[in-house]
Design an enzyme around this catalytic site. Structure first.
Site, PDB file in Angstrom:
ATOM      1  N   PRO A 181       9.264  10.297 -64.620  1.00  0.00           N
ATOM      2  CA  PRO A 181       8.890  11.708 -64.682  1.00  0.00           C
ATOM      3  C   PRO A 181       7.401  11.498 -63.729  1.00  0.00           C
ATOM      4  CG  PRO A 181       9.041  11.300 -66.847  1.00  0.00           C
ATOM      5  CD  PRO A 181       9.613   9.993 -66.261  1.00  0.00           C
ATOM      6  N   TYR A 182       6.832  10.222 -63.730  1.00  0.00           N
ATOM      7  CA  TYR A 182       5.804   9.979 -62.673  1.00  0.00           C
ATOM      8  C   TYR A 182       6.083  10.044 -61.449  1.00  0.00           C
ATOM      9  CZ  TYR A 182       2.257   7.420 -60.228  1.00  0.00           C
ATOM     10  OH  TYR A 182       1.459   6.854 -59.488  1.00  0.00           O
ATOM     11  N   TYR A 183       7.379   9.489 -61.153  1.00  0.00           N
ATOM     12  CA  TYR A 183       7.780   9.550 -59.637  1.00  0.00           C
ATOM     13  C   TYR A 183       8.149  10.955 -59.246  1.00  0.00           C
ATOM     14  CZ  TYR A 183       7.569   4.499 -58.888  1.00  0.00           C
ATOM     15  OH  TYR A 183       7.225   3.079 -58.762  1.00  0.00           O
TER      16      TYR A 183
END
Length: 216
Positions: free
Chosen positions: A130-132
């Site tokens: 999700p961060y990427y």
């Protein structure tokens, strides 16, 4: 002297950058902080600060952009939060900051993203997909805004002391980069208009930051 608004100023990179710009003859840092309790650090350092939230509305963010010449976005939800904060801070917070910049006619925008933000095949195995995803789409939107952007994509962030040297040619061959050197890259990018419109991936290396940025 250019006034630089640092979004995420109370983070590790943000604090280092705030001090670095304070000591520079070219820039005047303005720390954007979320919590009034964070003011003490910046007041003691003699760094001007403004309180607001990138989880608020675009107009709220725009209110702190008066007399600003450039914006550095180095905010992040942090590893201890959930995916909801990744969306509201790393993605939507970044996009609202871009919208506020356009509304207040601040053209220069430096985004701190992440190495491999364009490599979907890497995200799943990373454990922080999700961060990427958030970084990828925030970068994508920034490229469409018409702002004078530079996107910085450092590798794994390290707390070790920096040496002012990076690798922009083959960053995947190195393991991480000190936050101190990331702050140095940001400061140098603000000086080099030749970096406008570029996405720069890097890790620790052997080339002085200023020279390395002329190679991208």
């Amino acid at each position: 002297m250019k006034h630089v608004l640092i979004i995420g100023a109370n983070g590790k990179i943000g604090r280092i950058l705030s001090r670095k710009l304070k000591d520079s003859p070219d820039f005047y840092p303005v720390a954007f902080i979320r919590n009034p309790e964070q003011k003490a650090f910046f007041d003691e350092e003699g760094i001007k600060n403004r309180v607001g939230s990138i989880e608020g509305g675009t107009d709220e963010i725009a209110k702190v952009m008066h007399d600003i010449d450039a914006i550095v976005f180095t905010a992040g939800s942090g590893a201890g939060t959930g995916h909801d904060k990744t969306l509201t801070v790393d993605l939507d917070g970044a996009v609202k900051t871009m919208e506020a910049a356009k509304k207040t006619h601040v053209k220069r925008f430096v985004m701190v993203s992440a190495l491999n933000a364009d490599k979907r095949e890497y995200w799943g195995a990373s454990g922080i997909e999700p961060y990427y995803v958030a970084k990828h789409y925030a970068d994508f939107v920034l490229k469409t805004t018409g702002l004078d952007y530079t996107i910085l994509r450092p590798g794994m962030l390290l707390d070790s002391a920096g040496n002012g040297k990076i690798n922009v040619s083959y960053p995947e061959k190195e393991e991480g980069v000190p936050r101190e050197d990331v702050a140095e890259v940001i400061a140098e990018v603000l000086k080099q208009d030749s970096t406008i419109g570029k996405t720069i991936e890097f890790n620790q290396g052997k080339t002085p930051v200023g020279k390395a940025l002329t190679q991208v």
